[in-house]
Scaffold this motif. Structure first.
Motif, PDB file in Angstrom:
ATOM      1  N   TYR A   1      -3.603   3.568  -7.701  1.00 22.78           N
ATOM      2  CA  TYR A   1      -3.130   4.857  -7.205  1.00 22.78           C
ATOM      3  C   TYR A   1      -4.325   5.740  -6.884  1.00 22.78           C
ATOM      4  N   HIS A   2      -4.315   6.279  -5.653  1.00 22.31           N
ATOM      5  CA  HIS A   2      -5.400   7.158  -5.216  1.00 22.31           C
ATOM      6  C   HIS A   2      -5.112   8.590  -5.623  1.00 22.31           C
ATOM      7  N   ILE A   3      -6.113   9.244  -6.194  1.00 14.73           N
ATOM      8  CA  ILE A   3      -6.027  10.668  -6.509  1.00 14.73           C
ATOM      9  C   ILE A   3      -7.300  11.331  -5.998  1.00 14.73           C
ATOM     10  N   ALA A   4      -7.148  12.448  -5.288  1.00 14.25           N
ATOM     11  CA  ALA A   4      -8.317  13.191  -4.818  1.00 14.25           C
ATOM     12  C   ALA A   4      -9.124  13.689  -6.014  1.00 14.25           C
ATOM     13  N   LEU A   5     -10.428  13.780  -5.863  1.00 16.20           N
ATOM     14  CA  LEU A   5     -11.326  14.176  -6.959  1.00 16.20           C
ATOM     15  C   LEU A   5     -11.014  13.361  -8.216  1.00 16.20           C
ATOM     16  N   PRO A   6     -11.171  12.054  -8.136  1.00 18.72           N
ATOM     17  CA  PRO A   6     -10.671  11.159  -9.194  1.00 18.72           C
ATOM     18  C   PRO A   6     -11.238  11.420 -10.582  1.00 18.72           C
ATOM     19  N   HIS A   7     -12.515  11.743 -10.700  1.00 23.11           N
ATOM     20  CA  HIS A   7     -13.101  11.968 -12.027  1.00 23.11           C
ATOM     21  C   HIS A   7     -12.538  13.236 -12.666  1.00 23.11           C
ATOM     22  N   LEU A   8     -12.347  14.265 -11.859  1.00 24.12           N
ATOM     23  CA  LEU A   8     -11.739  15.495 -12.374  1.00 24.12           C
ATOM     24  C   LEU A   8     -10.298  15.230 -12.787  1.00 24.12           C
ATOM     25  N   ALA A   9      -9.583  14.454 -11.970  1.00 21.71           N
ATOM     26  CA  ALA A   9      -8.189  14.117 -12.293  1.00 21.71           C
ATOM     27  C   ALA A   9      -8.106  13.377 -13.619  1.00 21.71           C
ATOM     28  N   GLY A  10      -9.077  12.502 -13.870  1.00 22.22           N
ATOM     29  CA  GLY A  10      -9.079  11.777 -15.132  1.00 22.22           C
ATOM     30  C   GLY A  10      -9.232  12.699 -16.325  1.00 22.22           C
ATOM     31  N   LEU A  11     -10.005  13.769 -16.162  1.00 16.83           N
ATOM     32  CA  LEU A  11     -10.221  14.714 -17.255  1.00 16.83           C
ATOM     33  C   LEU A  11      -8.981  15.559 -17.557  1.00 16.83           C
ATOM     34  N   ILE A  12      -8.229  15.935 -16.507  1.00 21.03           N
ATOM     35  CA  ILE A  12      -7.091  16.835 -16.719  1.00 21.03           C
ATOM     36  C   ILE A  12      -5.770  16.090 -16.877  1.00 21.03           C
ATOM     37  N   TRP A  13      -5.819  14.729 -16.862  1.00 25.35           N
ATOM     38  CA  TRP A  13      -4.594  13.918 -16.936  1.00 25.35           C
ATOM     39  C   TRP A  13      -3.693  14.358 -18.085  1.00 25.35           C
ATOM     40  N   LYS A  14      -4.256  14.416 -19.297  1.00 26.96           N
ATOM     41  CA  LYS A  14      -3.452  14.710 -20.478  1.00 26.96           C
ATOM     42  C   LYS A  14      -2.878  16.119 -20.443  1.00 26.96           C
ATOM     43  N   ALA A  15      -3.552  17.033 -19.743  1.00 27.17           N
ATOM     44  CA  ALA A  15      -3.056  18.406 -19.669  1.00 27.17           C
ATOM     45  C   ALA A  15      -1.875  18.534 -18.714  1.00 27.17           C
TER      46      ALA A  15
ATOM     47  N   PRO B   1       0.789  -1.235   0.000  1.00 24.70           N
ATOM     48  CA  PRO B   1       0.000   0.000   0.000  1.00 24.70           C
ATOM     49  C   PRO B   1       0.818   1.280   0.000  1.00 24.70           C
ATOM     50  N   GLY B   2       2.154   1.191  -0.013  1.00 28.60           N
ATOM     51  CA  GLY B   2       2.973   2.397  -0.057  1.00 28.60           C
ATOM     52  C   GLY B   2       3.801   2.582   1.198  1.00 28.60           C
ATOM     53  N   SER B   3       4.605   3.641   1.184  1.00 30.09           N
ATOM     54  CA  SER B   3       5.517   3.901   2.298  1.00 30.09           C
ATOM     55  C   SER B   3       5.139   5.134   3.111  1.00 30.09           C
ATOM     56  N   ARG B   4       4.145   5.883   2.645  1.00 31.77           N
ATOM     57  CA  ARG B   4       3.704   7.078   3.362  1.00 31.77           C
ATOM     58  C   ARG B   4       2.337   6.829   3.995  1.00 31.77           C
ATOM     59  N   ARG B   5       2.083   7.503   5.096  1.00 36.36           N
ATOM     60  CA  ARG B   5       0.818   7.306   5.810  1.00 36.36           C
ATOM     61  C   ARG B   5      -0.389   7.625   4.936  1.00 36.36           C
ATOM     62  N   SER B   6      -0.299   8.702   4.150  1.00 36.19           N
ATOM     63  CA  SER B   6      -1.439   9.085   3.314  1.00 36.19           C
ATOM     64  C   SER B   6      -1.731   8.024   2.262  1.00 36.19           C
ATOM     65  N   GLU B   7      -0.690   7.420   1.708  1.00 29.53           N
ATOM     66  CA  GLU B   7      -0.871   6.361   0.718  1.00 29.53           C
ATOM     67  C   GLU B   7      -1.550   5.146   1.356  1.00 29.53           C
ATOM     68  N   ILE B   8      -1.057   4.751   2.503  1.00 29.62           N
ATOM     69  CA  ILE B   8      -1.605   3.574   3.194  1.00 29.62           C
ATOM     70  C   ILE B   8      -3.069   3.816   3.562  1.00 29.62           C
ATOM     71  N   LYS B   9      -3.358   5.000   4.025  1.00 32.07           N
ATOM     72  CA  LYS B   9      -4.719   5.354   4.438  1.00 32.07           C
ATOM     73  C   LYS B   9      -5.704   5.202   3.285  1.00 32.07           C
ATOM     74  N   HIS B  10      -5.300   5.608   2.083  1.00 35.13           N
ATOM     75  CA  HIS B  10      -6.218   5.597   0.953  1.00 35.13           C
ATOM     76  C   HIS B  10      -6.218   4.279   0.190  1.00 35.13           C
ATOM     77  N   CYS B  11      -5.138   3.520   0.292  1.00 38.18           N
ATOM     78  CA  CYS B  11      -5.015   2.305  -0.525  1.00 38.18           C
ATOM     79  C   CYS B  11      -5.365   1.016   0.215  1.00 38.18           C
ATOM     80  N   LEU B  12      -4.921   0.902   1.451  1.00 35.64           N
ATOM     81  CA  LEU B  12      -5.034  -0.376   2.151  1.00 35.64           C
ATOM     82  C   LEU B  12      -6.469  -0.892   2.281  1.00 35.64           C
ATOM     83  N   PRO B  13      -7.459  -0.074   2.658  1.00 36.14           N
ATOM     84  CA  PRO B  13      -8.821  -0.622   2.806  1.00 36.14           C
ATOM     85  C   PRO B  13      -9.359  -1.265   1.529  1.00 36.14           C
TER      86      PRO B  13
END
Length: 388
Positions: free
Chosen positions: A286-300, A200-212
């Motif tokens: 990989y967790h990204i906040a506001l995932p649908h918005l992130a998907g739209l701006i990925w290429k930019a 799940p990663g090496s940082r607390r924020s990564e573990i928090k969002h990925c492990l569950p």
């Protein structure tokens, strides 16, 4: 020769310590000072600042520590002027190191500047490519495609007089470490067992969002044992808090865990490369906040079509020339329990699919090579200093 190293993170401290030891083997009279951590100090580097006072992640953390950051710049500048080193070695940490390279180029014009493990400018902030080429005498890369990127004629050209840096691939530290692990660990065929590894990663924020989500997906395979890779700096209690339960199956040795496992669910990062090189089929998340918005701006935002290192390095294309995944990437809105389950099930039941992935992992090992990274880097640095 006097070397001044600028390192801002734990991984850089490790790689820089190996480089110091390699330079010492080839130049016993060399001396070292700079910014770094305990491993560099143990290797014989005099520290002006410890990485504990340097690594500030995120916009808010930077704002809160702006006075410390300014003080760090002042200390580094004065130390360079006092030391008058022959070589300045930058290790990743671009926001700090590129500013220091500009200072060094202006105030110490005869200084050789080496960027060891340059930032991933091929992924984003490509404008840094020009800055690195102009400021540095040598760029020592750890991905085989990076030299071609720096010299890519399709990118904005540099004026001939401004193009300074020699760009060289010196090998990959993760590949070197995994080769050593594969040599020392028991052969995969002799281990047996049915294990799903969660990284799940090496940082607390990564573990928090990925492990569950990882746990929820893995538990849909009751015939398989679940084991979780525990980061060295994260206590057991944190994992239990995130999962909402005690007695989690935590495992401290990631290489051994991957070597034993049938399949792995991996938080995107260096761990995806580690799993591939150790021959463990995987799905990347990989967790990204506001995932649908992130998907739209990925290429930019990003200039690459893949997110995981194995996919980026292999750079496969389908019959139409479109980017093709070796490892399934469940990024942003694709990171769901159902999607993880579907990919894990495919890796467990579709032998042709699994074997194709493993064959690509073999290609990856060949591409990265087996050279001793620090020794090769040290040879290039010493060649630079003797030729000037």
């Amino acid at each position: 020769m006097k070397y001044f190293l600028l390192v801002g993170e734990a991984s850089g401290d490790l790689h820089a310590s190996h480089l110091i030891e390699a330079i010492k083997q080839q130049d016993p009279a060399a001396s070292f000072s700079g910014f770094g951590g305990d491993k560099m100090a143990a290797a014989g580097c005099t520290l002006y600042r410890h990485i504990n006072d340097l690594a500030f992640m995120g916009f808010v953390a930077v704002l809160k520590n702006i006075s410390t950051i300014r003080q760090n710049f002042a200390i580094a500048k004065q130390a360079l002027l006092d030391e008058q080193p022959d070589v300045l070695v930058l290790v990743d940490y671009p926001s700090f190191n590129l500013k220091m390279a500009k200072f060094a180029r202006k105030h110490l014009p005869s200084l050789r500047i080496v960027y060891y493990i340059p930032p991933k400018v091929w992924a984003w902030k490509q404008w840094r490519r020009k800055t690195i080429l102009q400021l540095c005498d040598q760029v020592l890369c750890i991905f085989p495609f990076e030299p071609a990127f720096y010299l890519d004629p399709s990118l904005p050209p540099l004026k001939g007089a401004e193009k300074r840096a020699q760009v060289v691939y010196v090998g990959n530290p993760t590949a070197e470490e995994c080769l050593a692990a594969r040599t020392s660990l028991p052969a995969r065929e002799g281990l047996g067992g049915s294990i799903i590894a969660l990284l799940p990663g090496s940082r607390r924020s990564e573990i928090k969002h990925c492990l569950p989500k990882m746990l929820a997906a893995a538990r849909r395979f009751p015939d398989y044992e679940i084991r979780i890779a525990q980061a060295p700096s994260i206590p057991t209690a944190f994992y239990e808090q995130v999962a909402g339960e005690s007695s989690l199956p935590l495992y401290p040795s990631t290489p051994l865990l991957l070597q034993q496992s049938t399949v792995s669910i991996v938080n995107s990062g260096t761990a995806t490369l580690e799993a591939a090189l150790l021959g463990c089929p995987e799905v990347a998340v990989y967790h990204i906040a506001l995932p649908h918005l992130a998907g739209l701006i990925w290429k930019a935002v990003f200039t690459i079509r893949h997110f995981t290192l194995p996919n980026i390095i292999l750079d496969l294309r389908d019959e139409q020339g479109k980017p093709k995944e070796v490892i399934r990437e469940l990024i942003a809105y694709l990171f769901t329990v159902d999607n993880i389950e579907a990919e894990v099930r495919c890796l467990l039941t579709d032998n042709e699919y699994r074997q194709t992935m493993l064959q690509h992992f073999d290609e990856l090992r060949t591409l990265l090579g087996d050279q001793p990274v620090a020794s090769v880097a040290a040879q290039h640095i010493l060649k630079l200093t003797t030729n000037n």
